[in-house]
Design a protein around this motif. Structure first.
Motif, mmCIF file in Angstrom:
data_model
loop_
_atom_site.group_PDB
_atom_site.id
_atom_site.type_symbol
_atom_site.label_atom_id
_atom_site.label_comp_id
_atom_site.label_asym_id
_atom_site.label_seq_id
_atom_site.Cartn_x
_atom_site.Cartn_y
_atom_site.Cartn_z
ATOM 1 N N ASP A 280 8.634 8.359 15.868
ATOM 2 C CA ASP A 280 7.910 8.649 14.621
ATOM 3 C C ASP A 280 8.973 8.887 13.546
ATOM 4 O O ASP A 280 10.168 8.825 13.833
ATOM 5 C CB ASP A 280 6.984 9.872 14.786
ATOM 6 N N LEU A 281 8.525 9.175 12.329
ATOM 7 C CA LEU A 281 9.509 9.295 11.253
ATOM 8 C C LEU A 281 10.447 10.487 11.454
ATOM 9 O O LEU A 281 11.631 10.426 11.120
ATOM 10 C CB LEU A 281 8.815 9.383 9.890
ATOM 11 N N VAL B 86 1.708 9.380 5.950
ATOM 12 C CA VAL B 86 2.211 9.732 7.284
ATOM 13 C C VAL B 86 1.935 8.602 8.265
ATOM 14 O O VAL B 86 2.812 8.201 9.048
ATOM 15 C CB VAL B 86 1.582 11.054 7.787
ATOM 16 N N GLU B 87 0.738 8.033 8.206
ATOM 17 C CA GLU B 87 0.385 6.934 9.118
ATOM 18 C C GLU B 87 1.329 5.743 8.928
ATOM 19 O O GLU B 87 1.885 5.210 9.882
ATOM 20 C CB GLU B 87 -1.048 6.468 8.879
ATOM 21 N N ILE B 88 1.479 5.345 7.684
ATOM 22 C CA ILE B 88 2.299 4.145 7.434
ATOM 23 C C ILE B 88 3.768 4.414 7.737
ATOM 24 O O ILE B 88 4.450 3.603 8.363
ATOM 25 C CB ILE B 88 2.147 3.665 5.971
ATOM 26 N N ALA B 89 4.256 5.563 7.306
ATOM 27 C CA ALA B 89 5.667 5.877 7.529
ATOM 28 C C ALA B 89 5.973 5.906 9.025
ATOM 29 O O ALA B 89 7.035 5.448 9.456
ATOM 30 C CB ALA B 89 6.012 7.220 6.882
ATOM 31 N N GLU C 258 0.837 -1.205 0.000
ATOM 32 C CA GLU C 258 0.000 0.000 0.000
ATOM 33 C C GLU C 258 0.876 1.260 0.000
ATOM 34 O O GLU C 258 0.615 2.214 -0.738
ATOM 35 C CB GLU C 258 -0.922 0.006 1.237
ATOM 36 N N TYR C 259 1.928 1.214 0.814
ATOM 37 C CA TYR C 259 2.860 2.336 0.886
ATOM 38 C C TYR C 259 3.465 2.614 -0.492
ATOM 39 O O TYR C 259 3.484 3.753 -0.967
ATOM 40 C CB TYR C 259 3.948 2.020 1.909
ATOM 41 N N ASN C 260 3.926 1.558 -1.132
ATOM 42 C CA ASN C 260 4.538 1.731 -2.449
ATOM 43 C C ASN C 260 3.565 2.347 -3.444
ATOM 44 O O ASN C 260 3.930 3.203 -4.249
ATOM 45 C CB ASN C 260 5.036 0.390 -2.988
ATOM 46 N N GLU C 261 2.318 1.898 -3.363
ATOM 47 C CA GLU C 261 1.332 2.439 -4.301
ATOM 48 C C GLU C 261 1.073 3.920 -4.032
ATOM 49 O O GLU C 261 0.970 4.714 -4.965
ATOM 50 C CB GLU C 261 0.030 1.631 -4.221
ATOM 51 N N ILE C 262 0.977 4.264 -2.767
ATOM 52 C CA ILE C 262 0.747 5.673 -2.412
ATOM 53 C C ILE C 262 1.908 6.544 -2.893
ATOM 54 O O ILE C 262 1.712 7.595 -3.507
ATOM 55 C CB ILE C 262 0.582 5.825 -0.884
#
Ligand SMILES: *[C@@H]1O[C@H](CO)[C@@H](O)[C@H](O)[C@H]1NC(C)=O
Ligand SMILES: *[C@@H]1O[C@H](CO)[C@@H](O)[C@H](O)[C@H]1NC(C)=O
Ligand SMILES: *[C@@H]1O[C@H](CO)[C@@H](O)[C@H](O)[C@H]1NC(C)=O
Ligand SMILES: *[C@@H]1O[C@H](CO)[C@@H](O)[C@H](O)[C@H]1NC(C)=O
Ligand SMILES: *[C@@H]1O[C@H](CO)[C@@H](O)[C@H](O)[C@H]1NC(C)=O
Ligand SMILES: [Zn+2]
Length: 657
Positions: A215-216, A201-204, A132-136
């Motif tokens: 956090d990131l 932001v959520e996934i990172a 999902e991250y990659n797609e975003i």
């Protein structure tokens, strides 16, 4: 020659001291196990090094093939290689983490190696989330790279960021046109990226937490030590008096261009008149702000054309600058395989970059160079990366990087600084104006102002941008209230304002490349500070006398030796040690940058006073310290390509832009 085995040998010596004799081992099972685990760790690291060279090499070559020849086939091969590299990184991280319980007992080098291998960001998450991250990320990149802005009165006339909108921002003096391009780009690109960014932001953050960070933002700051935020604001406060003088001077000049209706003589400046889409680098407004326009031009572009300079000649001269200091000349492979000009008959990613292929032989740059001074300096910048690569190639793969996120970018900048001096340009026959070795002349003021635009002018911008992301990652700022915070920081820290009304329907962050590709920004801030520390110290080594800004360390092997000592460390030691190797200092300090610009500071103070200018801007909102929390590849097509970006970032940094 092979310092990896040298390091291993050293480790074995350390181990030999720690490991008890065989009798003791039989009665002390704990130590026995620990020693075995260290052996296991060393074996793993040796394997990792050799496999990593192959895997990252393959990935870099595939990425290069695509970037210098954009075809579907090359894209497919690149994604394939990147996925392989990602899988390798992940499995290596898992293995490295098996030592978590005992890592504290290992020698420091081993700890650093294991630590760097086990930090893999979002790849630590489950497959679906990574997908999902990659797609975003792919989607944001696609929106950014391929959404044109079309004219309201003629929908068939559409412009992309490069070159169309970028040229308007760089050269237009038509206010309406500057507003149209500025707002149009943010409407077309920023707004659609907003929901994607919120999920990113959520996934990172989940990824950062999985790697042991809060956090990131915390993860990004960790490479600089514990108190990066305090240090960043300390540096900001140190340069603020100079920045405010520059701000007031530039504001008056732009008032002359755009009139009081658009650029009043007091308060904030509009962000769309500063020479690029973001107000990041003010370089392009130099013609409007040059103090003494009648003097011979210190931008020697015309002279280069007049003398029939070629790209090849420019590149050879840049290389010769390094070798004149006793540093490595670029090797044959570099000259055979680099892409120095835009080729005919195929699509390429022109964005200037320098590549390490992890095989200790291949280092290349990729640029669509044209004959002008800007590109001449960019060549020196990219060769700075190459010089770093060549100096640390003997390090294990995990240590082949800059001492922190800022060092790599600072090297070429330091060289460019020396090359751009009227003294050096005179020496290579490109400038024939005055150059007094001791006196500060009007030419010096022109020179210093030109140097101040992309350095002093950009520092507050970098800090405001990264502060905004730190706030978003820490949860202090909600993405849905992001616009208000964005402009609050811009108002307070930079003294600029939006040229048109903004609301929470807008999303400025979505229209900034580094933000949508998740690239840390504070490195640009730090590099601008430390490049002057490096410069000052290289000048001392070169026995420079006179004002700092006149120093050219061309041909100084003493300076070259110092620089090489730092470069060859790569990231094997904490950055203060690397800095100490070159400068004798262990801290980031603003002293050097302030000394460098002192003559300009005096000139600006005098000029602004004569003009009756009110320095600074009203900041009705928070003060800077309170506001801190506790805490390209334009042709890229689709979502799965994000992986490729990830690994392209390893080998080619987003250079200066
Ligand atoms: C890392 O692996 C390569 C490839 O196997 C090997 O030649 C090299 O000596 C190793 N060590 C270093 C420091 O590169
Ligand atoms: C570009 O890539 C294609 C493969 O898609 C290859 O056939 C072609 O030879 C490459 N062109 C050059 C100039 O390398
Ligand atoms: C995740 O994907 C990798 C590579 O496609 C695969 O080897 C692994 O088994 C997957 N893991 C899970 C938990 O599905
Ligand atoms: C540059 O090239 C032109 C055309 O070939 C030639 O006439 C001129 O003399 C050259 N200038 C210099 C400075 O070499
Ligand atoms: C990438 O995009 C192309 C067309 O734009 C599409 O055919 C292909 O399926 C996409 N690949 C993936 C892995 O999504
Ligand atoms: Zn760079």
């Amino acid at each position: 020659m092979d310092s990896w085995s040298h390091i291993l040998r050293l480790l074995v010596i350390v181990v030999a001291v720690v490991i008890p004799s065989s009798e003791q081992i039989s009665v002390d099972g704990g130590r026995d196990r620990r020693a075995t685990q260290l052996d296991d760790a060393l074996e793993f690291l040796t394997d990792y090094n050799s496999t990593a060279e192959m895997v990252y090499s393959a990935s870099s070559f595939a990425s290069w093939a695509y970037s210098t020849n954009i075809t579907d086939y090359n894209q497919m091969k690149e994604v394939e290689a990147s996925l392989k590299a990602a899988a390798f990184s992940k499995s290596s991280a898992m293995r490295a983490r098996e030592f978590d319980d005992v890592i504290e007992t290992f020698p420091e080098d081993v700890q650093r190696l294991l630590g760097s291998i086990s930090d893999i960001g979002v790849s630590a998450l489950d497959n679906d989330t990574v997908q999902e991250y990659n797609e975003i990320m792919g989607e944001m990149n696609k929106i950014y790279s391929s959404t044109p802005v079309c004219r309201a009165d003629d929908p068939s006339e559409c412009l992309n960021l490069e070159p169309g909108l970028g040229n308007i921002m760089a050269t237009s003096t038509d206010w309406d046109e500057l507003v149209w391009a500025w707002k149009g780009f943010r409407d077309a690109v920023g707004i659609p990226n907003k929901p994607l960014f919120a999920r990113y932001v959520e996934i990172a953050n989940q990824g950062a937490v999985a790697n042991g960070y809060e956090d990131l933002g915390d993860s990004w700051r960790s490479g600089y030590g514990d108190d990066l935020e305090d240090q960043a604001y300390e540096l900001y406060n140190a340069i603020l008096p100079l920045y405010k003088q520059l701000h007031a001077y530039v504001r008056r000049k732009l008032n002359g261009v755009h009139g009081s209706e658009h650029v009043p003589l007091t308060g904030h400046m509009p962000a769309n008149v500063l020479g690029d889409m973001w107000g990041r680098f003010w370089t392009n407004i130099y013609p409007h702000v040059v103090p003494y326009p009648d003097l011979p031009n210190i931008d020697v572009s015309d002279e280069m054309v007049r003398q029939n300079y070629t790209v090849c000649k420019m590149a050879r001269m840049a290389d010769e600058f390094y070798s004149s200091m006793g540093l490595f000349p670029a090797n044959d492979e570099f000259w055979e395989n680099s892409m120095l000009e835009r080729p005919d008959g195929r699509d390429v990613v022109c964005h200037a970059s320098a590549w390490d292929f992890y095989n200790r032989v291949d280092f290349r740059i990729k640029m669509c160079t044209e004959v002008n001074m800007d590109y001449f300096l960019t060549l020196h910048h990219e060769l700075g990366h190459i010089q770093y690569y060549m100096n640390y190639k003997h390090q294990p793969v995990s240590f082949r990087g800059g001492a922190n996120g800022a060092f790599h970018e600072a090297i070429g900048e330091v060289m460019s600084q020396s090359v751009a001096t009227p003294k050096h340009l005179k020496e290579v026959g490109l400038f024939d104006g005055e150059d007094d070795p001791t006196d500060v002349t009007d030419t010096d003021i022109n020179f210093l102002l030109k140097m101040a635009l992309p350095t002093i002018g950009t520092l507050p911008f970098s800090l405001a941008l990264e502060q905004w992301r730190w706030d978003v990652f820490s949860g202090k700022t909600d993405v849905n209230a992001g616009t208000a915070r964005w402009w609050q920081l811009k108002n307070d820290l930079i003294g600029v304002k939006a040229p048109v009304d903004r609301t929470e329907d807008d999303f400025e962050a979505g229209a900034m490349y580094h933000i949508i590709i998740s690239y840390p920004f504070i490195g640009y801030y730090i590099r601008t500070i430390i490049q002057f520390q490096f410069y000052q110290s290289l000048c001392q080594s070169a026995s420079h006398t006179g004002p700092l800004h006149k120093c050219d360390f061309y041909r100084s092997t003493e300076a070259g030796e110092k620089l090489a000592a730092m470069l060859s460390m790569g990231s094997s030691r904490p950055w203060p040690e690397a800095m100490e190797a070159l400068t004798g200092q262990r801290e980031m300090k603003a002293d050097a940058i302030l000394e460098y610009f002192q003559p300009l500071m005096e000139w600006l103070e005098k000029t602004n006073t004569e003009n009756g200018d009110v320095i600074g801007w009203e900041s009705p909102t928070v003060t800077t310290q309170e506001s801190t929390t506790a805490g390209g590849p334009s042709a890229l097509g689709n979502a799965s390509l994000w992986m490729m970006c990830l690994f392209a970032v390893i080998s080619s940094i987003i250079h200066g832009y």
